[in-house]
Motif scaffolding. Structure first.
Motif, short mmCIF file in Angstrom:
data_model
loop_
_atom_site.label_atom_id
_atom_site.label_comp_id
_atom_site.label_asym_id
_atom_site.label_seq_id
_atom_site.Cartn_x
_atom_site.Cartn_y
_atom_site.Cartn_z
N ILE A 13 -22.88 -12.78 57.45
CA ILE A 13 -22.21 -12.31 58.67
C ILE A 13 -20.99 -11.48 58.27
N PRO A 14 -21.11 -10.14 58.30
CA PRO A 14 -19.97 -9.30 57.94
C PRO A 14 -18.93 -9.34 59.06
N ALA A 15 -17.71 -9.67 58.71
CA ALA A 15 -16.65 -9.77 59.72
C ALA A 15 -15.34 -9.27 59.13
N ALA A 16 -15.43 -8.25 58.29
CA ALA A 16 -14.23 -7.76 57.59
C ALA A 16 -13.74 -6.42 58.11
N GLY A 17 -14.37 -5.94 59.18
CA GLY A 17 -13.97 -4.63 59.73
C GLY A 17 -12.59 -4.68 60.37
N LEU A 18 -12.01 -3.53 60.61
CA LEU A 18 -10.64 -3.46 61.14
C LEU A 18 -10.59 -3.59 62.66
N GLY A 19 -11.72 -3.41 63.32
CA GLY A 19 -11.75 -3.56 64.78
C GLY A 19 -10.83 -2.57 65.48
N THR A 20 -10.82 -1.32 65.02
CA THR A 20 -9.85 -0.37 65.56
C THR A 20 -10.09 -0.04 67.04
N ARG A 21 -11.35 -0.18 67.49
CA ARG A 21 -11.61 0.15 68.90
C ARG A 21 -10.93 -0.84 69.84
N PHE A 22 -10.50 -1.96 69.28
CA PHE A 22 -9.92 -3.00 70.13
C PHE A 22 -8.42 -3.16 69.94
N PRO A 30 -8.66 -11.19 64.21
CA PRO A 30 -9.98 -10.57 64.03
C PRO A 30 -10.66 -10.32 65.37
N LYS A 31 -11.36 -9.19 65.49
CA LYS A 31 -12.04 -8.94 66.77
C LYS A 31 -13.15 -9.98 67.01
N GLU A 32 -13.65 -10.56 65.94
CA GLU A 32 -14.71 -11.58 66.07
C GLU A 32 -14.18 -12.84 66.75
N MET A 33 -12.83 -12.98 66.83
CA MET A 33 -12.25 -14.16 67.48
C MET A 33 -11.95 -13.92 68.96
N ARG A 107 -14.40 -12.52 50.36
CA ARG A 107 -13.57 -11.47 50.94
C ARG A 107 -13.99 -10.10 50.45
N GLN A 108 -14.01 -9.17 51.38
CA GLN A 108 -14.22 -7.77 51.04
C GLN A 108 -12.81 -7.18 50.93
N GLY A 109 -12.37 -6.92 49.70
CA GLY A 109 -10.98 -6.53 49.48
C GLY A 109 -10.51 -5.37 50.33
N GLU A 110 -11.42 -4.45 50.57
CA GLU A 110 -11.07 -3.25 51.33
C GLU A 110 -12.26 -2.96 52.24
N PRO A 111 -12.03 -2.64 53.51
CA PRO A 111 -13.18 -2.41 54.40
C PRO A 111 -13.84 -1.05 54.14
N LYS A 112 -14.74 -1.04 53.16
CA LYS A 112 -15.35 0.24 52.75
C LYS A 112 -16.65 0.52 53.47
N GLY A 113 -16.93 -0.27 54.51
CA GLY A 113 -18.14 -0.01 55.29
C GLY A 113 -19.08 -1.21 55.32
N LEU A 114 -19.99 -1.19 56.30
CA LEU A 114 -20.91 -2.31 56.47
C LEU A 114 -21.79 -2.50 55.24
N GLY A 135 -21.07 -9.56 63.90
CA GLY A 135 -20.30 -10.42 64.79
C GLY A 135 -20.01 -9.83 66.16
N ASP A 136 -20.25 -8.54 66.37
CA ASP A 136 -19.91 -8.01 67.69
C ASP A 136 -21.14 -7.75 68.56
N ASP A 137 -22.31 -8.13 68.06
CA ASP A 137 -23.54 -8.03 68.85
C ASP A 137 -23.99 -9.44 69.19
P1 UTP Z 1 -18.01 -1.93 63.18
O1 UTP Z 1 -17.84 -0.53 62.80
O2 UTP Z 1 -18.54 -2.26 64.54
O3 UTP Z 1 -16.66 -2.76 63.05
O4 UTP Z 1 -18.84 -2.67 62.07
P2 UTP Z 1 -15.19 -2.31 62.83
O5 UTP Z 1 -15.10 -1.31 61.74
O6 UTP Z 1 -14.41 -3.58 62.66
O7 UTP Z 1 -14.85 -1.74 64.27
P3 UTP Z 1 -14.10 -0.42 64.77
O8 UTP Z 1 -15.15 0.65 64.78
O9 UTP Z 1 -12.97 -0.15 63.82
O10 UTP Z 1 -13.63 -0.80 66.13
C1 UTP Z 1 -19.88 -3.59 62.34
C2 UTP Z 1 -19.65 -4.94 61.65
O11 UTP Z 1 -19.45 -4.77 60.26
C3 UTP Z 1 -18.28 -5.39 59.84
C4 UTP Z 1 -17.41 -5.51 61.08
O12 UTP Z 1 -16.52 -6.61 60.96
C5 UTP Z 1 -18.42 -5.67 62.18
O13 UTP Z 1 -18.79 -7.03 62.36
N1 UTP Z 1 -17.66 -4.57 58.78
C6 UTP Z 1 -17.49 -3.23 58.96
C7 UTP Z 1 -17.26 -5.18 57.60
O14 UTP Z 1 -17.41 -6.40 57.42
N2 UTP Z 1 -16.68 -4.41 56.64
C8 UTP Z 1 -16.49 -3.07 56.78
O15 UTP Z 1 -15.98 -2.44 55.84
C9 UTP Z 1 -16.91 -2.47 57.98
#
Ligand code: UTP
Length: 297
Positions: A13-22, A30-33, A107-114, A135-137
């Protein structure tokens, strides 16, 4: 059904994104919370994995994500207080999250993408097919998806993605699949994938949603995948390589999902998800619907 591979036991379950849309809600949380009625979105996702029979959950987290670990951990002081008050209902609700089974974290040290987030799970997953749940679907618990995808993975020995039909004008918000029907089967072959195409470039109106059952061959491909759209290592790009490839672990298949799905990744979809699920709650659903009919803004 013929089984080619090992059965699926592990969920990533990837949950390391920045959640910038929120933002700003996700500045420190975390947006997952974010709560969906009364449980964080991520809890629905872990519950879905557990009810599909997945016994090993790995969450990919990062900075500012400690609340995720705390939510699925025991909370002795809180539990004792509720016990002393005799508040069994809330005690059960609190213990439910920690009772979902051991959850592992990396931990994903840096959010480099899904794609990069999934690659962080390589060591834990090893050489077996595994599920990925974003986590957001949210998929409604009354509708079947993950177990169907696991069956297709076992049958084909490839990787499986979930697709929904969207309005053509919406496709540029998603990964998009070019598919062919397979005679006699209710799943499809994925010929190619493109991340967030413009309406003109989109090969179909079939959008990729946040459930995958992947062959471990995806890890070698991800190691070699260059940053793509948005400078991020895209899972879609790795799947495109697997779809075009030949040999062990190649081949991508799609299950078209027609059930109920709730997107909680952006503000409007999140609000719709909360209202839909809240209006189905026995304790206040009818009151909420009555109030909504009278609400005129
Ligand atoms: P999203 O693109 O929807 O999440 O990635 P995000 O980057 O957190 O959101 P915005 O676009 O900035 O608002 C889909 C999933 O992949 C995870 C996110 O946590 C989310 O569950 N993800 C994304 C990671 O775990 N690491 C990443 O580097 C990017």
């Amino acid at each position: 059904m013929k089984t080619l591979g090992k059965s699926v036991r592990k969920a990533v379950i990837p949950a390391a994104g920045l959640g910038t849309r929120f933002l700003p809600a996700t500045k420190a949380m975390p947006k997952e919370m974010l709560p969906v009625v009364d449980a964080p979105a991520i809890q629905y996702v872990v519950e879905e994995a557990v009810s599909a029979g997945l016994t090993d959950v790995l969450m990919i987290t990062g900075r500012n994500k400690r609340a995720l670990e705390d939510h699925f951990d025991r909370a002795p002081a809180l539990e004792r207080t509720l016990e002393l008050k005799g508040d069994q209902v809330r005690l059960d609700a609190v213990q439910h999250a920690s009772g979902l089974g051991p959850i592992h974290y990396v931990r994903q040290g840096e959010p480099k993408g899904l794609g990069h987030a999934v690659l962080c799970g390589r060591q834990h997953v090893g050489d077996e097919p595994f599920a990925v749940l974003l986590g957001d679907d949210l998929i409604d618990e009354r509708d079947e998806l993950l177990t169907t995808m696991m069956d297709v993975q076992a049958k084909t020995g490839g990787s499986v993605i979930a697709l929904i039909e969207v309005e053509p004008s919406q496709i540029s918000a998603y990964g998009c699949a070019d598919i062919s029907a397979i005679e006699g089967e209710d799943y499809v072959r994925v010929n190619s994938l493109v991340e967030k195409p413009s309406v003109d470039e989109a090969p179909s109106n079939l959008a990729v949603i946040g459930r995958y059952v992947l062959h471990p061959a995806v890890f070698d491909v991800l190691e070699e995948t260059e940053p793509g759209r948005g400078g991020e290592i895209q899972l879609t790009d790795a799947l495109q390589t697997l779809a075009a490839g030949e040999g062990e672990g190649s081949g991508v298949y799609g299950v078209v999902f027609r059930g109920r799905r709730y997107d909680t990744g952006d503000k409007l979809s999140y609000l719709k998800a909360v209202i839909t699920l809240a209006s189905e709650r026995a304790e206040f659903g009818e009151d909420l619907k009555t109030w909504m009919k009278t609400f005129s803004g």
